[in-house]
Design an enzyme around this catalytic site. Sequence first.
Site, PDB file in Angstrom:
ATOM      1  N   ARG A 201       0.990  -1.277  -0.033  1.00  0.00           N
ATOM      2  CA  ARG A 201      -0.090   0.083   0.060  1.00  0.00           C
ATOM      3  C   ARG A 201       0.842   1.516  -0.049  1.00  0.00           C
ATOM      4  NH1 ARG A 201      -2.281  -3.222   4.087  1.00  0.00           N
ATOM      5  NH2 ARG A 201      -4.358  -4.077   3.406  1.00  0.00           N
ATOM      6  N   LYS A 226      -1.907  -1.740   7.799  1.00  0.00           N
ATOM      7  CA  LYS A 226      -3.588  -1.515   8.202  1.00  0.00           C
ATOM      8  C   LYS A 226      -3.783  -2.670   9.138  1.00  0.00           C
ATOM      9  CE  LYS A 226      -7.944  -1.149   5.739  1.00  0.00           C
ATOM     10  NZ  LYS A 226      -8.497  -1.399   4.297  1.00  0.00           N
ATOM     11  N   HIS A 291      -2.613   1.995  -6.101  1.00  0.00           N
ATOM     12  CA  HIS A 291      -3.240   0.699  -5.873  1.00  0.00           C
ATOM     13  C   HIS A 291      -3.454  -0.334  -6.875  1.00  0.00           C
ATOM     14  CE1 HIS A 291      -4.641  -0.612  -2.026  1.00  0.00           C
ATOM     15  NE2 HIS A 291      -5.587  -1.543  -2.389  1.00  0.00           N
ATOM     16  N   ARG A 294      -0.533  -2.731  -6.758  1.00  0.00           N
ATOM     17  CA  ARG A 294      -0.939  -3.748  -5.662  1.00  0.00           C
ATOM     18  C   ARG A 294      -2.008  -4.778  -6.194  1.00  0.00           C
ATOM     19  NH1 ARG A 294      -1.279  -4.914   0.029  1.00  0.00           N
ATOM     20  NH2 ARG A 294      -3.353  -5.407   0.656  1.00  0.00           N
ATOM     21  N   HIS A 317      -4.432  -9.412   4.344  1.00  0.00           N
ATOM     22  CA  HIS A 317      -5.764  -9.482   4.201  1.00  0.00           C
ATOM     23  C   HIS A 317      -6.293 -10.158   5.243  1.00  0.00           C
ATOM     24  CE1 HIS A 317      -6.180  -8.514  -0.501  1.00  0.00           C
ATOM     25  NE2 HIS A 317      -6.029  -7.549   0.385  1.00  0.00           N
ATOM     26  N   TYR A 326      -9.571 -11.445  -6.636  1.00  0.00           N
ATOM     27  CA  TYR A 326      -8.534 -11.542  -7.628  1.00  0.00           C
ATOM     28  C   TYR A 326      -8.972 -12.743  -8.634  1.00  0.00           C
ATOM     29  CZ  TYR A 326      -6.401  -7.875  -5.166  1.00  0.00           C
ATOM     30  OH  TYR A 326      -6.087  -6.776  -4.205  1.00  0.00           O
TER      31      TYR A 326
END
Length: 344
Positions: A201, A226, A291, A294, A317, A326
């Site tokens: 990120r 995050k 992004h 990524r 995640h 994805y």
Amino acid sequence: MYTAKIITHRGQKRIAVSFERKSELIARFKKLDGAKWSNTLKTWHLPYTEVYIRKFNLISDRPISAEGKQQIERFVNWLRSKRYSESTVKTYTQAIWVFLRFFCTKTLEEIGNEDVIVFNNEYILKNRLSASYQNQMVNALKLFFQTVQNKKLDIEQIHRPKKPKMLPNVLSKEEVKAILEAHGNIKHRTMLSLIYACGLRRSELLNLKPSDVDSRRGILLIKQAKGKKDRIAPISEKTIEMLRAYYKACKPEKWLFEGQQKGEQYSEKSLENVLKQALKKAKVPKPVSLHWLRHSYATHLLEAGTDLRYIQELLGHNSSRTTEIYTHVSTKSLQNIKSPFDDL
């Protein structure tokens, strides 16, 4: 179209309203209760009432009670004691300020679920604010009333927007290569390359320190990303050589990527400009954001046969469902599907 603002006229608060001088608009305005024309100010104006304040969305000019300010301060202290990020503290605090201004005539004890629904319809929807803002507002209010007011709002009764199911934007390997090789400046090239090479990120890249690169083990340590989580990402020999060349050329001190002054963290805006310039040089017409790199990293890993569980770990995640998106943009399996059209 009109514009409205709060003014003081003859010692009284009024709401000045400006609009196109058409006879039909003037006639409609005259019908409003208390509407007047000021020759001095050359504007139409209305009484400063609850009805008109809401009608013209003059939330930012409304006062907050001393009690409200005190409770917001308590809320900020609570958030910080729980180690919420400063960006979350700012977002939630601003949301509560807006909400309490909207209901400035009510005490905190009088506010309930119905008021949140009214706020949603009369402020968020009327102003066409985003679904993400609506969700942030609900989250902020839920936390505020639970922690500060010791009042539990029934969140199930509060309307949350449906999340749009949007596919991530993905670039081809050829497009990525063109973007990463566009810059001659070694710092700019290295920053963009590292985002793609490790699926970072924007904030994760900018918060890296030289000590976070472990060339012996071939890993990059990403600290307090995050969700306040640490994780590691593998870095290849090619990436390590790139970082070594950058380090020798720029000799960063505190941060891996620094601004013009030594020890100064590289800014988010400058990084966005680096990408913007790369897109222009590479002649990529798409509205690419950082992004996208990524997303492309994750998709290209999946297409290369990497297990989805590993990709989830690499991206940081919490849920596998987030990573599964994805699979919808990977072309590996889709390319093996033969259309019935081809057999006609």
